[in-house]
Design a protein around this motif. Structure first.
Motif, short mmCIF file in Angstrom:
data_model
loop_
_atom_site.label_atom_id
_atom_site.label_comp_id
_atom_site.label_asym_id
_atom_site.label_seq_id
_atom_site.Cartn_x
_atom_site.Cartn_y
_atom_site.Cartn_z
N THR A 24 2.35 1.87 -3.36
CA THR A 24 1.09 2.19 -4.56
C THR A 24 0.66 3.78 -3.96
N GLU A 25 0.65 4.03 -2.79
CA GLU A 25 0.99 5.16 -2.56
C GLU A 25 2.02 6.18 -3.17
N ALA B 256 0.91 -1.20 0.08
CA ALA B 256 -0.19 0.41 0.39
C ALA B 256 0.81 1.42 -0.18
N ARG C 131 -6.01 -2.49 3.53
CA ARG C 131 -5.03 -2.33 3.25
C ARG C 131 -4.34 -1.24 4.45
N ARG C 132 -4.56 -0.47 4.39
CA ARG C 132 -4.29 1.00 5.40
C ARG C 132 -4.37 0.17 6.76
N THR D 197 -9.95 -1.80 -0.64
CA THR D 197 -9.50 -2.36 -0.65
C THR D 197 -8.47 -2.37 -0.20
N GLY D 198 -8.02 -0.83 -0.95
CA GLY D 198 -6.84 0.15 -0.38
C GLY D 198 -7.14 0.52 1.27
#
Length: 435
Positions: free
Chosen positions: A245-246, A242, A406-407, A402-403
């Motif tokens: 991705t960020e 994550a 993950r956080r 979904t994101g």
């Protein structure tokens, strides 16, 4: 003139004293608030422990019946059900303790076969907890229920003692008669004593009730923690993914947006510099376009920075969520009760969870209202977002959850979504407050 000087000296002399007095008052008020809050949380924990203690008492009776009837062979048929109930109740107690304090790490699932279960260390520890929680935990839970009742009954006795029948005892403990105002005030003093016991001993009683569960239901030294290690490894991998991705999202936003704007500003400024001598009007137009491009670049930079850590969180989680609710297209009510600040990353995660949830509500739910509730209990941050929309939310359907999951997993938190067709939709998040 002399009077003014004396007044000034008096003012200078009294100022620090007044300041110190005010500081002591503030300190005393904070102490009273903390003590009262701790006692209230302790009573809530004792009462919740009474619920599991009552179930433990029923289970202990069932276990005794099973043991006695096993001599005739009948109880052996009930043994698997009893063991399953024991493990389920132990898991419920772990969840209860985890909601009101540090997580109680569960050991590996115990065996289901009777012969293996009888020699399994986890089952033996759960049986020891069952015996201790049925006795001490039940007694402490009863005190958590009875102490507030007798405190209110005795402390308010002067308000209604004249309405009591003559043969009724004055105190909650069943002793004493009240025939005059001094007797009634003496009972009220006893009520104040009960309140002092609650404030002074309540947190200790709650810890004493929880201690057997934390000692006996946690994974022991003989337990293989490979499953827990694998779970933590997976969550950390998800957190790193994550994070990557960020970073890619931020780099793409800066490269495709802000960088291009700044390049455009540079080109326009260069063209305007070359034109300023021969075509001042054209140069002025180019400078205006460059200024507009610079303003757009600045706006995009602000958007990117807010997506990393919103500055509004400087106001605290309550103020930040109130700002989200004010800009939500659906009427939203915010109810935040977080006495102390959480870690910045935890507050940011909670903020982004609410922002994503309110965005989904406004776009897809068709709801008429939404509610965001945040509570801080036992070192955990509990967040709930509800709406009265059509329901049917699907995490796999591109909802952005979904994101968010993950956080949350990066903080060892949990996310649950309940959205039956027809609604309502409830999103619950549990996070450690951090330090």
């Amino acid at each position: 003139m002399t009077v003014q000087q004396d007044s000034g000296r008096d003012g200078r002399r009294d100022g620090p004293r007044d300041s110190a007095t005010g500081g002591r008052r503030v300190g005393l008020r904070d102490t009273v608030v903390r003590t009262t809050r701790a006692a209230g949380e302790a009573l809530a924990q004792l009462v919740s422990g009474l619920g599991t203690a009552f179930l433990a008492l029923l289970l202990l009776l069932w276990l005794a019946v099973t043991a006695v009837t096993s001599l005739a062979g009948v109880g052996l048929l009930m043994a698997p059900a009893v063991l399953g109930a024991l493990h389920a109740l132990a898991g419920r107690e772990r969840d209860r303790l985890g909601r009101r304090g540090p997580e109680v790490v569960a050991p590996e699932p115990p065996p289901t076969r009777l012969r293996l279960a009888l020699v399994d260390p986890t089952t033996r520890r759960e049986l020891r907890w069952l015996a201790r929680h049925t006795t001490g935990g039940f007694a402490l839970g009863l005190l958590g229920v009875l102490l507030p009742v007798v405190a209110v009954r005795d402390s308010l006795f002067p308000l209604y003692w004249k309405l009591m029948p003559d043969d009724t005892t004055a105190t909650s403990v069943g002793i004493g008669d009240a025939h005059s105002w001094p007797d009634a005030l003496a009972v009220a003093v006893l009520g104040v004593g009960w309140i002092a016991i609650i404030l002074g001993l309540g947190p200790g009683m709650a810890r004493a009730q929880a201690r057997p569960g934390r000692l006996l239901l946690a994974a022991g030294p003989e337990t293989d923690l490979s499953l827990r290690v694998a779970e933590l490894t997976a969550t950390r991998a998800a957190a790193l993914d994550a994070h990557a991705t960020e970073l890619r999202r931020i780099e793409r936003s800066l490269h495709d947006g802000t960088q291009n704007r700044i390049v455009s500003v540079t080109v326009l400024l260069g063209a305007a510099r070359r034109m300023v001598a021969r075509d001042p009007a054209g140069a002025d137009e180019l400078l205006e376009r460059a200024q507009s491009a610079a303003e757009q670049a600045l706006a995009e930079l602000r958007t990117v920075s807010r997506s990393i850590l919103p500055p509004v969180l400087d106001l605290g989680l309550s103020g930040a969520l109130s700002g989200l609710a004010a800009h939500c297209a659906v009427p939203c009510r915010i109810d935040v009760e977080v006495p102390e600040r959480c870690a910045a990353s935890v507050e940011a995660t909670a903020y982004f969870v609410v922002a994503e949830a309110l965005t989904n509500i406004a776009k897809h739910s068709g709801a008429a209202s939404a509610t965001v509730t945040v509570r801080s209990r036992g070192g955990r941050l509990h967040l709930c977002v509800e709406d009265d929309g059509r329901g049917g939310a699907d995490e796999e359907g591109g909802s952005g959850l979904t994101g968010i999951r993950r956080r949350i997993a990066a903080h060892d938190g949990t996310l649950s979504l309940a959205s039956p067709p027809g609604g309502p939709t409830t999103l619950k998040v549990d996070l450690p407050c951090g330090t």
